[in-house]
Design a protein around this motif. Structure first.
Motif, PDB file in Angstrom:
ATOM      1  N   ASN A  27      -8.985  -7.843 -17.472  1.00 15.28           N
ATOM      2  CA  ASN A  27      -8.662  -6.408 -17.504  1.00 15.28           C
ATOM      3  C   ASN A  27      -7.391  -6.092 -16.729  1.00 15.28           C
ATOM      4  OD1 ASN A  27     -10.765  -5.705 -19.106  1.00 15.28           O
ATOM      5  ND2 ASN A  27     -12.028  -4.850 -17.476  1.00 15.28           N
ATOM      6  N   ALA A  28      -7.302  -6.646 -15.521  1.00 12.78           N
ATOM      7  CA  ALA A  28      -6.140  -6.335 -14.691  1.00 12.78           C
ATOM      8  C   ALA A  28      -4.872  -6.860 -15.357  1.00 12.78           C
ATOM      9  CB  ALA A  28      -6.319  -6.940 -13.310  1.00 12.78           C
TER      10      ALA A  28
ATOM     11  N   GLY B  56       0.814  -1.211   0.000  1.00 12.95           N
ATOM     12  CA  GLY B  56       0.000   0.000   0.000  1.00 12.95           C
ATOM     13  C   GLY B  56       0.850   1.265   0.000  1.00 12.95           C
TER      14      GLY B  56
ATOM     15  N   TYR C 135      -5.552  -9.114  -7.105  1.00 14.47           N
ATOM     16  CA  TYR C 135      -6.869  -8.710  -7.565  1.00 14.47           C
ATOM     17  C   TYR C 135      -7.314  -9.686  -8.645  1.00 14.47           C
ATOM     18  CZ  TYR C 135     -10.327  -5.488  -9.678  1.00 14.47           C
ATOM     19  OH  TYR C 135     -11.458  -4.893 -10.180  1.00 14.47           O
ATOM     20  N   TYR C 136      -8.329 -10.462  -8.362  1.00 12.41           N
ATOM     21  CA  TYR C 136      -8.816 -11.470  -9.313  1.00 12.41           C
ATOM     22  C   TYR C 136      -7.672 -12.287  -9.915  1.00 12.41           C
ATOM     23  CZ  TYR C 136     -13.376  -9.263  -8.976  1.00 12.41           C
ATOM     24  OH  TYR C 136     -14.566  -8.778  -8.511  1.00 12.41           O
TER      25      TYR C 136
ATOM     26  N   LEU D 191      -7.445   0.420 -18.867  1.00 12.59           N
ATOM     27  CA  LEU D 191      -7.966  -0.799 -18.244  1.00 12.59           C
ATOM     28  C   LEU D 191      -7.841  -0.755 -16.734  1.00 12.59           C
ATOM     29  CD1 LEU D 191      -6.725  -3.577 -20.681  1.00 12.59           C
ATOM     30  CD2 LEU D 191      -9.081  -2.896 -20.254  1.00 12.59           C
TER      31      LEU D 191
ATOM     32  N   PRO E  57      -1.945  -5.494  -9.459  1.00 10.53           N
ATOM     33  CA  PRO E  57      -1.987  -4.864 -10.785  1.00 10.53           C
ATOM     34  C   PRO E  57      -1.732  -3.352 -10.761  1.00 10.53           C
ATOM     35  CG  PRO E  57      -4.194  -5.494 -10.074  1.00 10.53           C
ATOM     36  CD  PRO E  57      -3.240  -6.086  -9.094  1.00 10.53           C
ATOM     37  N   TRP E  58      -2.267  -2.663  -9.743  1.00  6.92           N
ATOM     38  CA  TRP E  58      -2.069  -1.212  -9.728  1.00  6.92           C
ATOM     39  C   TRP E  58      -0.608  -0.867  -9.546  1.00  6.92           C
ATOM     40  CZ3 TRP E  58      -6.660  -3.205  -7.741  1.00  6.92           C
ATOM     41  CH2 TRP E  58      -7.832  -2.737  -8.368  1.00  6.92           C
TER      42      TRP E  58
ATOM     43  N   VAL F 281     -14.224 -10.735 -16.148  1.00  3.33           N
ATOM     44  CA  VAL F 281     -13.599  -9.707 -16.968  1.00  3.33           C
ATOM     45  C   VAL F 281     -12.575  -8.906 -16.159  1.00  3.33           C
ATOM     46  CG1 VAL F 281     -15.378  -7.956 -16.535  1.00  3.33           C
ATOM     47  CG2 VAL F 281     -14.051  -7.859 -18.633  1.00  3.33           C
ATOM     48  N   GLN F 282     -12.780  -8.853 -14.833  1.00  2.98           N
ATOM     49  CA  GLN F 282     -11.820  -8.133 -13.992  1.00  2.98           C
ATOM     50  C   GLN F 282     -10.444  -8.782 -14.064  1.00  2.98           C
ATOM     51  OE1 GLN F 282     -14.988  -8.805 -12.840  1.00  2.98           O
ATOM     52  NE2 GLN F 282     -15.641  -6.680 -13.041  1.00  2.98           N
TER      53      GLN F 282
ATOM     54  N   ASP G 201      -4.043  -9.720  -0.012  1.00  6.21           N
ATOM     55  CA  ASP G 201      -5.112  -8.799  -0.361  1.00  6.21           C
ATOM     56  C   ASP G 201      -4.757  -7.873  -1.519  1.00  6.21           C
ATOM     57  OD1 ASP G 201      -7.733  -8.484   0.316  1.00  6.21           O
ATOM     58  OD2 ASP G 201      -7.345  -6.575   1.317  1.00  6.21           O
ATOM     59  N   TYR G 202      -3.488  -7.864  -1.893  1.00  4.73           N
ATOM     60  CA  TYR G 202      -3.111  -7.027  -3.033  1.00  4.73           C
ATOM     61  C   TYR G 202      -3.216  -7.778  -4.345  1.00  4.73           C
ATOM     62  CZ  TYR G 202      -1.991  -3.468   0.267  1.00  4.73           C
ATOM     63  OH  TYR G 202      -2.115  -2.521   1.236  1.00  4.73           O
TER      64      TYR G 202
ATOM     65  N   ALA H 280      -4.137  -4.749 -18.379  1.00 12.08           N
ATOM     66  CA  ALA H 280      -3.685  -3.401 -18.014  1.00 12.08           C
ATOM     67  C   ALA H 280      -2.172  -3.427 -17.877  1.00 12.08           C
ATOM     68  CB  ALA H 280      -4.336  -2.960 -16.710  1.00 12.08           C
ATOM     69  N   ILE H 281      -1.663  -4.471 -17.208  1.00 13.74           N
ATOM     70  CA  ILE H 281      -0.214  -4.605 -17.040  1.00 13.74           C
ATOM     71  C   ILE H 281       0.446  -4.798 -18.399  1.00 13.74           C
ATOM     72  CG2 ILE H 281       1.610  -5.992 -15.984  1.00 13.74           C
ATOM     73  CD1 ILE H 281      -0.413  -6.711 -13.776  1.00 13.74           C
TER      74      ILE H 281
ATOM     75  N   GLU I 261     -10.734  -0.876 -13.686  1.00 10.74           N
ATOM     76  CA  GLU I 261     -10.715  -1.697 -12.470  1.00 10.74           C
ATOM     77  C   GLU I 261     -10.709  -0.840 -11.210  1.00 10.74           C
ATOM     78  OE1 GLU I 261     -11.662  -4.820 -12.785  1.00 10.74           O
ATOM     79  OE2 GLU I 261     -11.698  -4.067 -14.840  1.00 10.74           O
TER      80      GLU I 261
ATOM     81  N   GLU J 148      -4.800   3.167  -1.615  1.00  7.89           N
ATOM     82  CA  GLU J 148      -4.800   1.883  -0.938  1.00  7.89           C
ATOM     83  C   GLU J 148      -5.687   0.958  -1.756  1.00  7.89           C
ATOM     84  OE1 GLU J 148      -4.040  -0.957   0.415  1.00  7.89           O
ATOM     85  OE2 GLU J 148      -3.305   0.199   2.121  1.00  7.89           O
TER      86      GLU J 148
ATOM     87  N   ASN K  61      -3.582   4.657 -17.965  1.00  8.21           N
ATOM     88  CA  ASN K  61      -3.964   3.330 -18.418  1.00  8.21           C
ATOM     89  C   ASN K  61      -5.477   3.135 -18.293  1.00  8.21           C
ATOM     90  OD1 ASN K  61      -4.402   0.472 -18.376  1.00  8.21           O
ATOM     91  ND2 ASN K  61      -2.206   0.200 -18.028  1.00  8.21           N
TER      92      ASN K  61
ATOM     93  N   CYS L  63       1.417  -1.566 -12.737  1.00  2.00           N
ATOM     94  CA  CYS L  63       1.243  -0.521 -13.754  1.00  2.00           C
ATOM     95  C   CYS L  63       2.030   0.728 -13.379  1.00  2.00           C
ATOM     96  CB  CYS L  63      -0.226  -0.167 -13.929  1.00  2.00           C
ATOM     97  SG  CYS L  63      -1.138  -1.430 -14.807  1.00  2.00           S
TER      98      CYS L  63
END
Lengths: 912, 155
Positions: free
Chosen positions: A304-305, A202, A249-250, B77, A255-256, A300-301, A246-247, A308-309, B81, B124, B75, A259
């Protein structure tokens, strides 16, 4: 999570909201006014309100504001809530302030005070609220108050949530007031946030946004982040989908964060360290490989994730321009072109556009031409079709131009209105850029006018005429083609314009049966009455040209000119033309007529203004600079000749600069002869890439600084994007004005400059500069003042580093023309004094005074001056003895300091 | 990200969050224009569109449209999300969230957003951590509200 606090938080508020819902607009306004009156009286009332009521009313006001009504009170009550020690009251107070900021300075002082208290409260929830408020408001006043405090919170030993808020809060302040956020001593500790093993994802996720933004401005200071980012990325990419808890995602790990890491790396060139580079390439390959693996979830999540990467990785690959990876990326995107997800098709088309401009992937992109043409024809969503058209434009080259132009033309017939104009410009540019034979070019443009005449801008039809005029091998063909096009019963007015102009010039080339002069004239004149005034004016000029080309049409045309609808036309321009042309044709001899109405001379070669128009329309970044360079190189071919006339006034220029219809296409009545209009006229035609602009000095700039030894003003540097002008004056200190001019129509972002004194120079010169604005609008110029103090004599030059983002990250380093002689103070002295001192010293000009009647030999020049440094004054005498016959000179310098005479001598010898 | 808007199928604005300084007039104009543009689009169309010099990323959840404006290099996509994660957060907090929850508890919707996104950037991304922060705040609220509930009036 139970719905604990729903509704029962503030019952009065809930009742009010449901009261307003589903009411007519009028009833809503009535109810709101009633409520506002009530709140106002509560706030003004004698009874002091308790915190809860205050919170409720402030919240109601906020709700009313968010419905779109104006709120002009309640700020004070909201500010009061900030100092409540109840969390929820504080929270509502902050929310109100964040949404309804008020520039009342008294309030701001109170707000800042409350924030200050919360920041120092050591209560993490209060600290976060205060930080959120700063980040939401982000005003300059807040930056002034807190920019120095927040870095401390960011690196302090606090809770993660506080660190995260602090990082993004600082980012927001940096975006609004970059001059106030000085990282300095914190830099390395902030970069280190990327590294901390124990640090939760985080904190890194938040901090990396800040680091990315700061890196764009100061890449050097933050460059250690590259290797840290690579190792972090590598750990994520190689982790199993459950490692990051928890980081994840699907089933996609962080992913965040991934990116953001990939985005950060795009601020830097590929890592120099082989091991780091290797690790990064491995990451990129893994990401590309994963795209081929079967999905871990059908959601789709998940895709997408994951994608995105992938797209962010492809952006990085494009940034690195690495051949193998580019081709792999292109193949991957090729698969997406036929994916069932519209979003992916859209993004693939978009991303391929950039790939098309790299020499390594251009060919690979071209292999998908059929799919892209198909997308243009069959996609149901106009925004996707638009991307397909963009990509076709980007992948076009000599080999496929005919196919692409044909497809775009046929698409134009059914294209959406919203994208037609842009399509027309694109077709016009491609047709010109890749024309091998001119008849194809003429056909294409005339088709364009036929299919989408309303969207054909002036630039387009001006251009076809410029080209036809300049190429005699296409003139006959053009005349024949417009003649045929004009046969259609309904013709677009732009076609009449082109037709009128071309037949007026070259009708004689096709004047055999069945296109006899009278047939040509009648054809044109049959369109006359349906046309607007400017077109009629153009046609009248074409008629007078006919009289010259074909004397047999004279009687008919004179009759037309003589009729009341012309000679007494209420439009003054038409009337004047009719009167003058009639008179001209009746009194001038054939010789005079032939001279006055001679064929237009070739237009000077100039850049296509259509490109500039497209660029302007599409906004920044839409037409890459490489594309423009390309057309610059190739543009000349079609225009033939290649000789660049000294004067630059194309018909287009004079027409575009004169709004009235009096812009005379044929140049008969223009006050100056067509070819001699001032060059400045060219610049009126938004054509930013034309070199005909008013200030275009030699592009090659002598950057040794010698150019400026005896000069105080001039152009220090110039390329396609940027021009730097310089002006310096000496007043105790050297004051240097730098003018940065943005030559493009696109904004430069993150513009920054630094002046440094390398090595020995540090103790010798003291350079002070004010920071420049980070944004330089297209076509704008900004100024920077440097104040330079000479501490002791010196020989090196300070360096000016300029960084900005204009299409891509630009980084320039130039030597500033600061030479020792700039610090000269002239001294007057008599012959006697001079030679007395001459004898004492062992040294002209450039700042020193040129002395007359000093030297007994009038051919010789002598000068005297004192160089002012902080530490000492160095007196200098100079004597230049030219020997004209021998083409030689002798220069003698005498100074009170040896190093100064040596440097001056070097500088001067470069000048002769 | 430059801003995020939530609006209903009828075009009513339910939440607005601006990460760049704009005047109220500009905000209203942008909102009007975007709501119109997005509502005019058909269901199966792609979620991205170019608008002025920004990229718009939007997605519809039941009767609510979530719409974000991002810059050229951002980005698409991952933004899609971001929207989804926000919806998940709302859903988890309200328990099958619906438009009414966002209307009646608009302040909560803002608080959740601030914990998740700050200054237009993901702050977060862990669902657990965001909800933990909001939960703590609610616990504070509950203990505070005990005394004041009685004194609540309708107006």
């Amino acid at each position: 999570m139970p719905a604990v606090s729903k509704g029962d938080g503030m019952r009065g508020l809930a009742v009010f909201i449901s009261d307003i819902r589903n009411k007519s607009k009028e009833a809503e306004i009535k109810r709101i006014n009633k409520e506002l009156a009530n709140i106002r009286s509560k706030f003004k009332g004698d009874k002091a309100l308790d915190g809860y009521s205050k919170k409720k009313y402030v919240c109601k006001l906020l709700f009313i504001f968010l419905l779109g009504h104006d709120i002009d009170f309640g700020h004070m009550e909201a500010v009061n809530l900030l100092s409540s020690n109840k969390y929820t009251e504080k929270q509502i107070g902050y929310l109100f302030i964040s949404v309804l900021v008020n520039s009342n300075s008294e309030l701001i002082r109170l707000i800042n005070n409350a924030i200050k208290n919360d920041l120092s409260s050591r209560n993490p929830t209060f600290m976060c609220l205060a930080l959120h408020c700063i980040a939401n408001v982000g005003s300059r006043e807040m930056a002034e108050a807190f920019a120095s405090e927040i870095p401390r919170i960011l690196v302090a030993d606090t809770m993660d949530s506080v660190k995260q808020s602090a990082a993004l809060c600082l980012l927001r302040l940096y975006k609004t007031s970059p001059d106030l956020v000085l990282m300095g001593e914190w830099t390395s500790r902030v970069v280190h946030l990327l590294n901390d093993q124990h640090m939760f994802q985080g904190v890194v996720t938040a901090a990396i946004s800040l680091i990315t933004c700061l890196s764009q401005k100061n890449p050097d200071e933050f460059k250690t982040c590259v290797s840290l980012a690579v190792s972090r990325l590598s750990r994520i990419v190689s982790s199993a989908s459950t490692d990051l808890q928890d980081y994840t995602y699907y089933f996609v790990p962080a992913p965040w964060l991934s990116c953001k890491l990939l985005r950060l790396l795009q601020c830097y060139p590929p890592p120099e360290d082989g091991a780091v580079k290797g690790r990064l390439v491995e990451c990129l390959e893994t990401i590309l490989n994963k795209a081929q693996e079967p999905p871990k979830s059908k959601k789709v999540q998940h895709s997408n994730a994951k994608n995105a990467i992938l797209f962010e990785a492809i952006s990085l690959i494009i940034h690195y321009d690495e051949p193998n990876l580019l081709v792999r990326a292109c193949n991957q995107l090729g698969q997406f072109l036929q994916h069932r997800e519209t979003n992916l098709r859209y993004l693939a088309l978009e991303s391929m556009c950039t790939l098309a401009s790299s020499e390594f992937s251009h060919e690979a992109v071209k292999t998908h031409i059929e799919t892209v043409i198909n997308a243009l024809k069959t996609e149901r969503d106009v925004s996707v079709r638009q991307r397909a058209a963009d990509l076709l434009y980007a992948m076009c080259d000599r080999s496929n131009a005919k196919q692409i132009v044909a497809e775009m033309l046929s698409y134009l017939e059914t294209a959406d209105y919203s994208i037609r104009e842009e399509m027309v410009l694109k077709v016009a540019i491609l047709a010109e850029k890749y024309a091998v034979d001119y008849s194809w070019y003429v056909d294409t443009i005339l088709n364009l006018i036929r299919i989408a005449g309303d969207y054909v801008s002036e630039e387009v039809w001006y251009r076809v005429i410029q080209i036809v005029i300049n190429r005699d091998d296409v003139q006959g063909y053009a005349a024949k083609t417009v003649f045929e096009a004009l046969q259609a019963p309904a013709c677009h007015e732009n076609m009449v314009k082109v037709g009128g102009y071309i037949l007026g010039e070259f009708g004689n080339l096709i004047a055999g049966d069945p296109r006899s002069p009278l047939v040509q004239f009648n054809l044109l004149h049959s369109k006359f009455h349906l046309c607007s005034v400017p077109t009629r004016a153009l046609l009248l000029s074409a008629y007078i040209k006919f009289i010259n080309l074909f004397p047999e049409t004279k009687v008919t045309i004179q009759e037309v000119l003589r009729c009341d609808s012309q000679i007494r036309n209420s439009d003054v321009e038409l009337q004047q033309r009719a009167v003058e042309y009639l008179k001209l044709s009746s009194i001038a001899s054939t010789d005079v007529l032939a001279t006055v109405l001679e064929e237009m001379p070739p237009f000077p070669e100039r850049e296509s203004s259509i490109l500039a128009k497209l660029k302007k329309k599409k906004g920044p970044g839409a037409v890459s600079v490489t594309e423009l360079d390309d057309s610059k190189r190739e543009g000349g071919e079609l225009n033939g000749g290649g000789e660049r006339a000294a004067d630059t006034a194309a018909m287009a220029a004079s027409n575009a600069s004169t709004p009235s219809p009096s812009a005379d296409l044929l140049g008969i009545r223009s006050s100056a002869p067509m070819g001699a209009a001032p060059a400045a006229a060219g610049s009126l035609l938004v054509d930013v890439f034309s070199e005909a602009g008013p200030a275009a000095p030699a592009a090659a700039v002598n950057n040794d600084g010698f150019l400026f030894v005896c000069k105080n003003n001039g152009v220090l540097f110039e390329n396609q994007l940027l021009q730097i002008g310089i002006k310096s004056e000496y007043r105790q200190n050297l004051r240097m004005y730098l003018f940065y001019g943005n030559k493009t129509s696109v904004q430069f972002a993150s513009f920054s400059t630094t002046v440094s004194c390398p090595g020995e120079l540090t103790p010798q010169l003291n350079v002070q500069s004010k920071p420049v604005e980070p944004l330089v609008e297209g076509g704008a110029q900004i100024q920077q003042v440097l104040n330079i103090e000479c501490l002791s004599d010196f020989s090196d030059a300070p360096l000016l580093n300029i960084k900005f983002y204009g299409g891509a990250l630009q980084n320039l380093t130039l030597k500033l023309p600061v030479t020792i002689n700039k610090f000269f103070q002239p001294t007057e002295m008599t012959s006697q004094d001079f030679f007395q001192r001459w004898k004492q010293l062992s040294l002209l000009g450039l700042g020193s005074a040129l002395l007359d009647n000093v030297d007994p030999n009038p051919e010789n020049y002598v000068c005297a001056g004192v160089i002012q440094t902080k530490g000492q004054q160095v007196g200098c005498l100079l004597r230049l003895e030219p020997n004209a016959q021998a083409q030689m000179y002798r220069l003698t310098l005498r100074c009170s300091k040896e190093s100064v005479s040596k440097r001056l001598c070097e500088l001067l010898s470069q000048q002769f | 990200m430059q801003f995020m808007l939530l609006f209903s199928r009828q075009g009513k604005l339910r939440l607005q969050k601006w990460y760049v300084p704009l005047s109220d007039k500009e905000k209203k104009k942008i909102t009007r224009e975007l709501v119109q543009t997005v509502l005019a689009r058909k269901p199966k169309m792609c979620s991205f569109l170019e608008w002025r010099d920004l990229k718009i990323v939007y997605k519809r959840y039941a009767s609510l449209y979530f719409c974000c404006a991002i810059e050229g290099q951002d980005n698409e996509l991952i933004t899609l999300e971001i929207i989804h994660r926000y919806v998940e957060l709302l859903d988890k907090y309200f328990g099958s969230v619906c438009e009414l929850d966002v209307i009646f508890n608009f302040e909560k919707a803002y608080f959740i957003l601030d914990e998740f996104l700050l200054g237009g950037e993901a702050q977060e991304t862990s669902k657990k951590n965001v909800l933990k922060a909001i939960e703590q705040a609610d616990l504070l609220q509950e203990s505070e509200d005990w005394g004041s509930l009685q004194s609540d009036e309708i107006l």
